[in-house]
Design a protein around this motif. Structure first.
Motif, PDB file in Angstrom:
ATOM      1  N   GLU A  76      -2.203   3.641   6.626  1.00 22.39           N
ATOM      2  CA  GLU A  76      -3.119   3.594   7.766  1.00 22.39           C
ATOM      3  C   GLU A  76      -2.357   3.689   9.090  1.00 22.39           C
ATOM      4  O   GLU A  76      -2.836   4.309  10.054  1.00 22.39           O
ATOM      5  CB  GLU A  76      -3.921   2.293   7.719  1.00 22.39           C
ATOM      6  N   LYS A  77      -1.154   3.121   9.138  1.00 23.01           N
ATOM      7  CA  LYS A  77      -0.405   3.056  10.401  1.00 23.01           C
ATOM      8  C   LYS A  77       0.674   4.138  10.519  1.00 23.01           C
ATOM      9  O   LYS A  77       1.158   4.401  11.618  1.00 23.01           O
ATOM     10  CB  LYS A  77       0.246   1.675  10.535  1.00 23.01           C
ATOM     11  N   THR A  78       1.076   4.721   9.389  1.00 23.75           N
ATOM     12  CA  THR A  78       2.206   5.654   9.387  1.00 23.75           C
ATOM     13  C   THR A  78       1.798   6.967   8.737  1.00 23.75           C
ATOM     14  O   THR A  78       1.021   6.976   7.777  1.00 23.75           O
ATOM     15  CB  THR A  78       3.388   5.054   8.595  1.00 23.75           C
ATOM     16  N   GLN A  79       2.318   8.055   9.254  1.00 29.53           N
ATOM     17  CA  GLN A  79       2.060   9.350   8.618  1.00 29.53           C
ATOM     18  C   GLN A  79       2.958   9.472   7.387  1.00 29.53           C
ATOM     19  O   GLN A  79       4.161   9.636   7.498  1.00 29.53           O
ATOM     20  CB  GLN A  79       2.345  10.504   9.578  1.00 29.53           C
ATOM     21  N   VAL A  80       2.344   9.366   6.226  1.00 26.05           N
ATOM     22  CA  VAL A  80       3.072   9.440   4.957  1.00 26.05           C
ATOM     23  C   VAL A  80       2.751  10.773   4.295  1.00 26.05           C
ATOM     24  O   VAL A  80       1.584  11.161   4.168  1.00 26.05           O
ATOM     25  CB  VAL A  80       2.686   8.275   4.025  1.00 26.05           C
ATOM     26  N   ASP A  81       3.770  11.484   3.852  1.00 27.54           N
ATOM     27  CA  ASP A  81       3.572  12.800   3.234  1.00 27.54           C
ATOM     28  C   ASP A  81       3.270  12.688   1.745  1.00 27.54           C
ATOM     29  O   ASP A  81       2.370  13.350   1.233  1.00 27.54           O
ATOM     30  CB  ASP A  81       4.816  13.669   3.454  1.00 27.54           C
ATOM     31  N   VAL A  82       4.049  11.847   1.045  1.00 26.33           N
ATOM     32  CA  VAL A  82       3.888  11.709  -0.406  1.00 26.33           C
ATOM     33  C   VAL A  82       3.919  10.227  -0.763  1.00 26.33           C
ATOM     34  O   VAL A  82       4.764   9.479  -0.248  1.00 26.33           O
ATOM     35  CB  VAL A  82       4.999  12.463  -1.172  1.00 26.33           C
ATOM     36  N   VAL A  83       3.011   9.835  -1.648  1.00 28.49           N
ATOM     37  CA  VAL A  83       2.990   8.466  -2.168  1.00 28.49           C
ATOM     38  C   VAL A  83       3.214   8.531  -3.676  1.00 28.49           C
ATOM     39  O   VAL A  83       2.571   9.317  -4.377  1.00 28.49           O
ATOM     40  CB  VAL A  83       1.648   7.769  -1.879  1.00 28.49           C
ATOM     41  N   ILE A  84       4.147   7.720  -4.166  1.00 28.95           N
ATOM     42  CA  ILE A  84       4.352   7.564  -5.615  1.00 28.95           C
ATOM     43  C   ILE A  84       3.965   6.139  -5.952  1.00 28.95           C
ATOM     44  O   ILE A  84       4.646   5.190  -5.547  1.00 28.95           O
ATOM     45  CB  ILE A  84       5.816   7.841  -6.003  1.00 28.95           C
ATOM     46  N   ALA A  85       2.849   5.982  -6.669  1.00 30.98           N
ATOM     47  CA  ALA A  85       2.307   4.644  -6.897  1.00 30.98           C
ATOM     48  C   ALA A  85       2.033   4.410  -8.373  1.00 30.98           C
ATOM     49  O   ALA A  85       1.574   5.300  -9.087  1.00 30.98           O
ATOM     50  CB  ALA A  85       1.019   4.450  -6.099  1.00 30.98           C
ATOM     51  N   ALA A  86       2.320   3.175  -8.813  1.00 24.65           N
ATOM     52  CA  ALA A  86       1.975   2.794 -10.184  1.00 24.65           C
ATOM     53  C   ALA A  86       0.465   2.605 -10.282  1.00 24.65           C
ATOM     54  O   ALA A  86      -0.198   2.236  -9.310  1.00 24.65           O
ATOM     55  CB  ALA A  86       2.690   1.510 -10.561  1.00 24.65           C
ATOM     56  N   ILE A  87      -0.082   2.863 -11.466  1.00 27.08           N
ATOM     57  CA  ILE A  87      -1.508   2.616 -11.670  1.00 27.08           C
ATOM     58  C   ILE A  87      -1.764   1.108 -11.762  1.00 27.08           C
ATOM     59  O   ILE A  87      -2.767   0.603 -11.255  1.00 27.08           O
ATOM     60  CB  ILE A  87      -2.007   3.347 -12.937  1.00 27.08           C
ATOM     61  N   SER A  88      -0.839   0.390 -12.375  1.00 26.24           N
ATOM     62  CA  SER A  88      -0.983  -1.074 -12.503  1.00 26.24           C
ATOM     63  C   SER A  88      -0.449  -1.749 -11.245  1.00 26.24           C
ATOM     64  O   SER A  88       0.765  -1.906 -11.077  1.00 26.24           O
ATOM     65  CB  SER A  88      -0.221  -1.576 -13.731  1.00 26.24           C
ATOM     66  N   LEU A  89      -1.356  -2.114 -10.343  1.00 24.27           N
ATOM     67  CA  LEU A  89      -0.994  -2.764  -9.087  1.00 24.27           C
ATOM     68  C   LEU A  89      -1.937  -3.931  -8.821  1.00 24.27           C
ATOM     69  O   LEU A  89      -2.993  -4.055  -9.432  1.00 24.27           O
ATOM     70  CB  LEU A  89      -1.079  -1.763  -7.928  1.00 24.27           C
ATOM     71  N   GLU A  90      -1.549  -4.761  -7.889  1.00 30.19           N
ATOM     72  CA  GLU A  90      -2.381  -5.861  -7.402  1.00 30.19           C
ATOM     73  C   GLU A  90      -2.495  -5.729  -5.884  1.00 30.19           C
ATOM     74  O   GLU A  90      -1.588  -5.186  -5.243  1.00 30.19           O
ATOM     75  CB  GLU A  90      -1.736  -7.219  -7.772  1.00 30.19           C
ATOM     76  N   PRO A  91      -3.550  -6.191  -5.259  1.00 29.82           N
ATOM     77  CA  PRO A  91      -4.757  -6.814  -5.823  1.00 29.82           C
ATOM     78  C   PRO A  91      -5.782  -5.793  -6.337  1.00 29.82           C
ATOM     79  O   PRO A  91      -6.808  -6.197  -6.864  1.00 29.82           O
ATOM     80  CB  PRO A  91      -5.313  -7.589  -4.625  1.00 29.82           C
ATOM     81  N   PHE A  92      -5.506  -4.494  -6.183  1.00 33.60           N
ATOM     82  CA  PHE A  92      -6.350  -3.469  -6.810  1.00 33.60           C
ATOM     83  C   PHE A  92      -5.432  -2.396  -7.369  1.00 33.60           C
ATOM     84  O   PHE A  92      -4.258  -2.279  -6.989  1.00 33.60           O
ATOM     85  CB  PHE A  92      -7.378  -2.888  -5.827  1.00 33.60           C
ATOM     86  N   ASP A  93      -5.957  -1.616  -8.303  1.00 30.84           N
ATOM     87  CA  ASP A  93      -5.081  -0.702  -9.034  1.00 30.84           C
ATOM     88  C   ASP A  93      -4.782   0.576  -8.255  1.00 30.84           C
ATOM     89  O   ASP A  93      -5.313   0.820  -7.156  1.00 30.84           O
ATOM     90  CB  ASP A  93      -5.668  -0.369 -10.411  1.00 30.84           C
ATOM     91  N   GLY A  94      -3.908   1.392  -8.838  1.00 31.09           N
ATOM     92  CA  GLY A  94      -3.470   2.613  -8.185  1.00 31.09           C
ATOM     93  C   GLY A  94      -4.570   3.630  -7.994  1.00 31.09           C
ATOM     94  O   GLY A  94      -4.520   4.450  -7.057  1.00 31.09           O
ATOM     95  N   LEU A  95      -5.590   3.617  -8.844  1.00 29.47           N
ATOM     96  CA  LEU A  95      -6.711   4.543  -8.689  1.00 29.47           C
ATOM     97  C   LEU A  95      -7.502   4.219  -7.426  1.00 29.47           C
ATOM     98  O   LEU A  95      -7.912   5.125  -6.683  1.00 29.47           O
ATOM     99  CB  LEU A  95      -7.621   4.487  -9.918  1.00 29.47           C
TER     100      LEU A  95
END
Length: 461
Positions: free
Chosen positions: A48-67
């Motif tokens: 939200e605050k930074t211009q990010v080009d690519v995100v690599i995220a796990a599906i299993s995350l907290e407090p909500f999942d990668g989807l």
């Protein structure tokens, strides 16, 4: 990692700090800034605050999942590419991630081999999209009466012919390859004719069985054949005062052709099962992708009917002969498809348009529309690159491949050999090898008996 003139930002999101350390070292490169988060909520704040080009995220995350993180990122920053990871992503996760706009979904055990190439590809995709040109062409206004798109000289000549023939009642034969828009031209002839207040009735002569086609054209009386439970008007009656479009007239059976000839001669016909003579004032426009002159020579089409239909012939050029219309058509189909499906506006890069113009389009305009629809359905961005437009191989290209293979086979034949016998033995030998020596299986594939196959192979030098 490929060098870039400007710094790009990559965000790693994973609850495993050892993975974050490994991925940071693995992807480290000049002009690439790597940020890290161990939960989804902080990652959403970073995007939200930074211009990010690519995100690599796990599906299993907290407090909500990668989807869910993927959904939030797509809402906040649609141009950011998101790659999701999981130990063993389920089929449902892969499908849902793709639907939500993920760039890719990777298994964690494959990351040492796949992560770097996928990230490089993602960064290159972003670079291509940033340098994408604006749409090459504006779509001409469609006035509602005719929806034929094109500015090429070949198509303008068709428009002029439509303007001339629409004023008369002369039968028109529209010829052209499948997918060129023959039905649209027939509709234009009707819409600009004095008959436009009446109906345009269309019938595909190749799509209706012979035993039903006569009834479709001329109608039938109750009980005239099995299933005729009531009297029915035919298309000639329905089109009275208007236009009847006979599509794929070259597929009409000879038994119906002679009855059609009578209508063209004096406007009279009889329903199936009736002796009553009816009369209908109909303007007939026919279309075919076949060479009717060749069909006449082969005895499959009546010569007298050909001349009755071919009072005025209107040839529709194939798309490969009017390539300057391709950008207009592609943009028209893009707007039509995105509006119909409630999608965001999608545009083509100049390179994508160039790729479309280089294709031979054996399926013509229909193939182009299907190609654009397929690209929209599979699009992961609002910008289509050449790689986003899968172009089907032309049947002619496949025929050329077979022809080349046959040429190589013939060239391998020893001098003075009977080529037919030599090729037959070579093909039989290769089929037998592919069948792992199973004589019965090979003989079935070749369409010969096992004994004939033995005899053929016994003569092999």
């Amino acid at each position: 990692m490929a060098d870039s003139p400007t710094e790009e930002t990559l965000l790693l999101v994973d609850p495993d700090h050892d993975f974050l350390d490994w991925a940071t070292k693995h992807l480290s490169a000049r002009d690439l800034r790597i940020l890290r988060c161990d939960n989804a909520q902080n990652a959403a704040k970073v995007v939200e605050k930074t211009q990010v080009d690519v995100v690599i995220a796990a599906i299993s995350l907290e407090p909500f999942d990668g989807l869910e993180l993927l959904t939030q990122i797509r809402q906040q920053s649609p141009q950011t590419l998101v790659i999701l990871t999981a130990g063993f992503p389920t089929t449902g996760q892969v499908i849902e991630a793709t639907q939500r706009g993920a760039h890719d979904v990777l298994r964690k055990e494959a990351l040492p081999f796949e992560l770097r190439p996928v990230v490089e590809s993602a960064l290159q995709t972003l670079e291509d999209r940033r340098s994408a040109e604006e749409p090459v062409a504006d779509v001409p206004t469609v006035d509602g009466r005719v929806k034929i798109i094109g500015v090429s000289r070949a198509l303008q000549d068709v428009f002029k012919m439509v303007g001339r023939v629409a004023r008369s009642d002369a039968p028109v034969l529209i010829s052209g390859e499948s997918g060129t828009g023959k039905e649209l031209v027939a509709k234009a002839i009707h819409e600009y004719s004095p008959r436009r207040q009446k109906e345009l009735i269309t019938i595909n002569c190749g799509a209706i069985p012979e035993n039903l086609l006569e009834s479709e054209l001329f109608g039938h009386e109750k009980g005239s054949f099995t299933g005729a439970i009531a009297k029915r008007e035919g298309r000639f009656e329905q089109a009275d005062g208007g236009t009847l479009f006979l599509d794929e007239i070259g597929d009409m059976p000879l038994s119906i052709q002679v009855k059609l000839l009578r209508v063209l001669q004096d406007g009279t016909f009889s329903r199936v099962g009736s002796n009553e003579t009816l009369k209908s004032d109909v303007r007939v426009v026919a279309a075919t992708h076949k060479d009717l002159v060749a069909e006449v020579a082969a005895g499959r089409f009546r010569e007298d009917l050909y001349y009755r239909l071919n009072v005025v012939e209107l040839r529709i050029p194939p798309l490969r002969d009017r390539r300057e219309d391709i950008p207009l058509l592609a943009e028209f189909f893009l707007q039509k498809i995105t509006r119909k499906n409630g999608m965001a506006r999608i545009r083509l890069t100049g390179e994508a348009v160039a790729a479309l113009q280089l294709h031979n389009w054996p399926g013509n305009v229909r193939e182009l529309e299907n190609t654009i629809a397929r690209a929209c359905a599979l699009a992961s961005s609002t910008i289509l690159l050449p790689a986003d437009i899968p172009l089907a191989a032309a049947p002619s290209a496949m025929r050329n491949t077979v022809s080349d293979a046959m040429d190589r086979l013939l060239n391998a034949a020893p001098t003075g050999t009977n080529l037919i016998e030599w090729v037959s033995r070579e093909v039989a030998t290769r089929v037998l090898e592919r069948s792992n020596g199973d004589l019965k299986e090979a003989s079935i594939e070749l369409g010969v008996t096992a004994q004939e196959l033995r005899t053929l192979l016994a003569t092999k030098d």
